[in-house]
Design a protein around this motif. Structure first.
Motif, mmCIF file in Angstrom:
data_model
loop_
_atom_site.group_PDB
_atom_site.id
_atom_site.type_symbol
_atom_site.label_atom_id
_atom_site.label_comp_id
_atom_site.label_asym_id
_atom_site.label_seq_id
_atom_site.Cartn_x
_atom_site.Cartn_y
_atom_site.Cartn_z
ATOM 1 N N SER A 13 0.864 -1.173 0.000
ATOM 2 C CA SER A 13 0.000 0.000 0.000
ATOM 3 C C SER A 13 0.899 1.220 0.000
ATOM 4 N N PRO A 14 1.094 1.831 -1.143
ATOM 5 C CA PRO A 14 2.014 2.959 -1.192
ATOM 6 C C PRO A 14 1.656 4.066 -0.211
ATOM 7 N N VAL A 15 0.391 4.247 0.071
ATOM 8 C CA VAL A 15 -0.023 5.342 0.947
ATOM 9 C C VAL A 15 0.510 5.137 2.365
ATOM 10 N N ILE A 16 0.290 3.982 2.949
ATOM 11 C CA ILE A 16 0.714 3.756 4.326
ATOM 12 C C ILE A 16 2.240 3.658 4.429
ATOM 13 N N VAL A 17 2.871 3.082 3.427
ATOM 14 C CA VAL A 17 4.337 3.005 3.427
ATOM 15 C C VAL A 17 4.928 4.395 3.234
ATOM 16 N N ARG A 18 4.398 5.137 2.300
ATOM 17 C CA ARG A 18 4.885 6.513 2.081
ATOM 18 C C ARG A 18 4.682 7.354 3.328
ATOM 19 N N VAL B 162 3.876 16.458 1.436
ATOM 20 C CA VAL B 162 3.533 15.039 1.371
ATOM 21 C C VAL B 162 2.235 14.783 2.123
ATOM 22 N N LEU B 163 2.065 15.406 3.288
ATOM 23 C CA LEU B 163 0.815 15.269 4.042
ATOM 24 C C LEU B 163 -0.383 15.680 3.191
ATOM 25 N N GLN B 164 -0.259 16.782 2.490
ATOM 26 C CA GLN B 164 -1.363 17.266 1.661
ATOM 27 C C GLN B 164 -1.675 16.304 0.521
ATOM 28 N N GLU B 165 -0.677 15.584 0.063
ATOM 29 C CA GLU B 165 -0.887 14.597 -1.001
ATOM 30 C C GLU B 165 -1.504 13.306 -0.457
ATOM 31 N N LEU B 166 -1.053 12.866 0.720
ATOM 32 C CA LEU B 166 -1.461 11.564 1.246
ATOM 33 C C LEU B 166 -2.713 11.592 2.109
ATOM 34 N N GLU C 228 -9.761 6.707 2.229
ATOM 35 C CA GLU C 228 -10.821 7.127 1.311
ATOM 36 C C GLU C 228 -10.157 7.129 -0.053
ATOM 37 N N GLY C 229 -10.409 6.096 -0.816
ATOM 38 C CA GLY C 229 -9.652 5.925 -2.054
ATOM 39 C C GLY C 229 -8.210 5.636 -1.690
ATOM 40 N N GLU C 230 -7.314 6.458 -2.157
ATOM 41 C CA GLU C 230 -5.888 6.297 -1.851
ATOM 42 C C GLU C 230 -5.378 7.375 -0.896
ATOM 43 N N ARG C 231 -6.274 7.956 -0.108
ATOM 44 C CA ARG C 231 -5.853 9.004 0.840
ATOM 45 C C ARG C 231 -6.257 8.611 2.254
ATOM 46 N N ILE C 232 -5.429 9.000 3.201
ATOM 47 C CA ILE C 232 -5.635 8.672 4.605
ATOM 48 C C ILE C 232 -6.684 9.602 5.212
ATOM 49 N N THR C 233 -7.675 9.011 5.880
ATOM 50 C CA THR C 233 -8.665 9.804 6.612
ATOM 51 C C THR C 233 -8.359 9.802 8.111
ATOM 52 N N ALA C 234 -7.745 8.732 8.593
ATOM 53 C CA ALA C 234 -7.359 8.659 10.002
ATOM 54 C C ALA C 234 -6.133 7.763 10.129
#
Length: 125
Positions: free
Chosen positions: A6-11, A28-32, A106-112
């Protein structure tokens, strides 16, 4: 449960929690993360990009300069939940802490983001 990268959680682990430059980290926060994302610790929570960025800065300031977060196992994901075990170690490999990140997506972005830190091993006398 299926295992996969999962690139999101690893990134998040590598590019947010290892980034010492606040400006780069905020980008990066704004992207993820979604704008209203919440970062949960044991006894506190931080909502939004700016608050999360500030909290990560505070955490990094308490660590030795050579300390780095590293993935300590595979990412597992079940629908919109993902988890990643990690370690915090010095360059020589000495482990300072370990734990697990759990994120809602939510999709490929972190909500929590929920941070779990493993209790330090207690030596028995």
């Amino acid at each position: 449960m299926k295992e996969h990268e999962s690139p999101v959680i690893v990134r998040n682990l590598l590019e947010v929690f290892n980034e010492k430059d606040e400006t780069k980290r905020l980008q990066v926060l704004q992207e993820l993360y979604v704008p209203e994302a919440v970062f949960f610790e044991d006894d506190a929570s931080f909502k939004g990009h700016e608050a999360i960025n500030l909290r990560v800065t505070e955490v990094l300031q308490t660590l030795p300069p050579s300390a780095l977060f590293r993935a300590a196992g595979a990412v597992t994901q079940n629908h919109n939940l993902a988890r990643l075990p990690w370690t915090l170690a010095l360059e020589d490999g000495s482990v300072l802490a370990s734990g697990m990140d759990i994120v809602t997506l939510e999709g490929e972005r972190i909500t929590a983001l929920y941070i779990f830190i493993n209790p330090a091993a207690v030596e028995s006398a």
